[in-house]
Scaffold this active site. Structure first.
Site, PDB file in Angstrom:
ATOM      1  N   CYS A 282      81.261  21.620  18.158  1.00 40.92           N
ATOM      2  CA  CYS A 282      81.421  23.103  17.895  1.00 40.92           C
ATOM      3  C   CYS A 282      82.003  23.118  16.453  1.00 40.92           C
ATOM      4  O   CYS A 282      81.218  22.881  15.433  1.00 40.92           O
ATOM      5  CB  CYS A 282      82.255  23.770  18.995  1.00 40.92           C
ATOM      6  N   HIS A 366      78.568  22.128  23.649  1.00 42.31           N
ATOM      7  CA  HIS A 366      79.888  21.839  24.435  1.00 42.31           C
ATOM      8  C   HIS A 366      79.529  20.840  25.491  1.00 42.31           C
ATOM      9  O   HIS A 366      79.259  21.371  26.600  1.00 42.31           O
ATOM     10  CB  HIS A 366      80.479  23.188  25.070  1.00 42.31           C
ATOM     11  N   GLU A 368      81.408  18.893  27.177  1.00 38.29           N
ATOM     12  CA  GLU A 368      82.250  18.962  28.229  1.00 38.29           C
ATOM     13  C   GLU A 368      81.884  19.930  29.617  1.00 38.29           C
ATOM     14  O   GLU A 368      82.501  19.709  30.676  1.00 38.29           O
ATOM     15  CB  GLU A 368      83.560  19.436  27.962  1.00 38.29           C
TER      16      GLU A 368
END
Length: 402
Positions: A282, A366, A368
């Site tokens: 990011c 992202h 995660e």
């Protein structure tokens, strides 16, 4: 009550005022007051709690395209800010349907109560399809969101505030959401009927520079066998290197990367020169791009959602990703020796890069996956394999690759 009173419309208790003077009325939820911000839209149908506590959304008012938001309530387990009590910087939320009572066994409180506790203003009853279409056509507008239970608003003042708000370009927001001091992290990923665990025997040491870090990123690093040390966004290269890390992670975060880069880029360059493995996502990806000689640009509508297809050119595989960014690295500005590794299949914008000959890479999205699909979890293994290689250990298979 007369018959006329019974049939009269409920007066609006919230309003969204765009910088061009457009006024959109609805019904208030959450915190009372007003807040300026940039209006974006998010296409995810799950994970509203993770979205509203993602520090990368600081300075933004989020339009949810999925109509039913808040109907499973809220809890503390799904908060993404590292400090559960801290504000994420989100300015507001725009919803289509009224919020129902919680209907999930994990709910600890109603959505309205949770929004109030976190200081987030919300407005319901909005034609979110029409607003989303407008953003797609004209870009992300500046606006003010306001909630007053008595329905009384100074519309002219709100118009002036929306028109005067400068927007995200040139804003360094990382300093507003980063940790106040360094800390250690050992919590691991959530498991069914067990909750979160703890890393008890870490083998590697990773330093995270926190530009607006999310909890699940830290958990996935701990899952990889790492002792995780988190430093503030303003950490210097000396601060990082004095901890003798095996690798460095550059976190997500909000705002204009060019503004944050004034102090972050020199630190990142020194870390690269030290030969350490580096992984950014990011804002961390954008800052790495700047540190390697590239440029960033403001996007027309940004990428916000959990359904974004990305091509990994290093494997020729496609993964569905979770994204949240309004700035992007300009792939055409990357110098020789910096390779574009990932690309958006929506608009061909840059989604990843690596430095040839060095253990340095990053992605725009992202991995995660909080919220979002887990296709990209393999990137954490890819990072730790760079650490393992530097330490002389054998590589692990990149599990979870698309």
């Amino acid at each position: 009550m007369t018959n006329a009173d019974a049939w009269s419309a409920t007066p609006p208790t919230a309003t969204l005022v765009l910088a061009d003077g457009t006024v959109i009325e609805g019904y208030g939820l959450g915190a009372i007051g007003s807040a300026p911000g940039e209006v974006c839209f998010n296409t995810a149908i799950t994970g509203y709690q993770e979205i509203l506590t993602d520090p990368s959304y600081a300075g933004q008012i989020i339009t949810f395209t999925f109509p039913h938001i808040g109907n499973i309530g809220a809890n503390d387990e799904d908060v993404e800010t590292v400090n559960l009590a801290s504000a994420s910087g989100v300015r507001g939320a725009i919803l289509r349907a009224d919020v129902t009572a919680p209907s999930n066994y994990r709910a600890a409180r109603a959505f309205d109560e949770w929004l109030k506790a976190r200081g987030i203003i919300a407005i319901t009853g909005i034609d979110t399809r029409a607003l989303t279409a407008r953003i797609r056509e004209t870009g992300m507008p500046n606006a003010v969101i306001a909630h007053a239970p008595d329905g009384k608003f100074d519309i002219e003042a709100l118009k002036a505030e929306a028109a005067a708000w400068p927007g995200l370009e040139g804003m360094d927001l990382a300093k507003t959401v980063t940790c106040g001091q360094s800390f250690e992290w050992d919590e691991t990923s959530w498991k069914w009927n067990e909750g979160y665990g703890h890393q008890e025997a870490p083998k590697y040491h990773v330093v995270v520079i926190d530009y607006g870090i999310k909890r699940n990123i830290l958990r996935l690093l701990a899952d990889q066998g790492c002792r995780v040390s988190v430093l503030p966004a303003t950490a210097t290269a000396q601060d990082v290197l004095s901890l003798d890390p095996d690798g460095v992670f550059l976190s997500n975060g909000p705002g204009d990367p060019a503004a944050t880069g004034t102090y972050a880029v020199p630190t990142i360059r020194a870390i690269i020169d030290a030969g350490l493995p580096v992984f950014g996502i990011c804002l961390g990806h954008q800052l790495l791009g700047l540190a390697l000689g590239g440029k960033t640009r403001k996007m027309h509508q940004g990428h916000h959602g959990a359904n974004h297809p990305v091509m990994d050119r290093t494997t020729d595989k496609v993964e569905i990703t979770s994204m949240n960014h309004g700035f992007a690295v300009d792939a055409g500005s990357l110098p020789d020796g910096v390779e574009e590794t990932h690309v958006s299949l929506f608009d061909k914008s840059n989604c990843g890069l690596r430095l040839t000959g060095k253990p340095v890479f990053s992605v725009q999205y992202h991995p995660e996956a909080s919220p979002g699909p887990r296709d990209s979890h393999y990137l954490f293994t890819r990072f730790i394999n760079l650490v393992r290689e530097r330490k002389g250990d054998a590589a692990l298979p990149e599990r979870g690759a698309a």
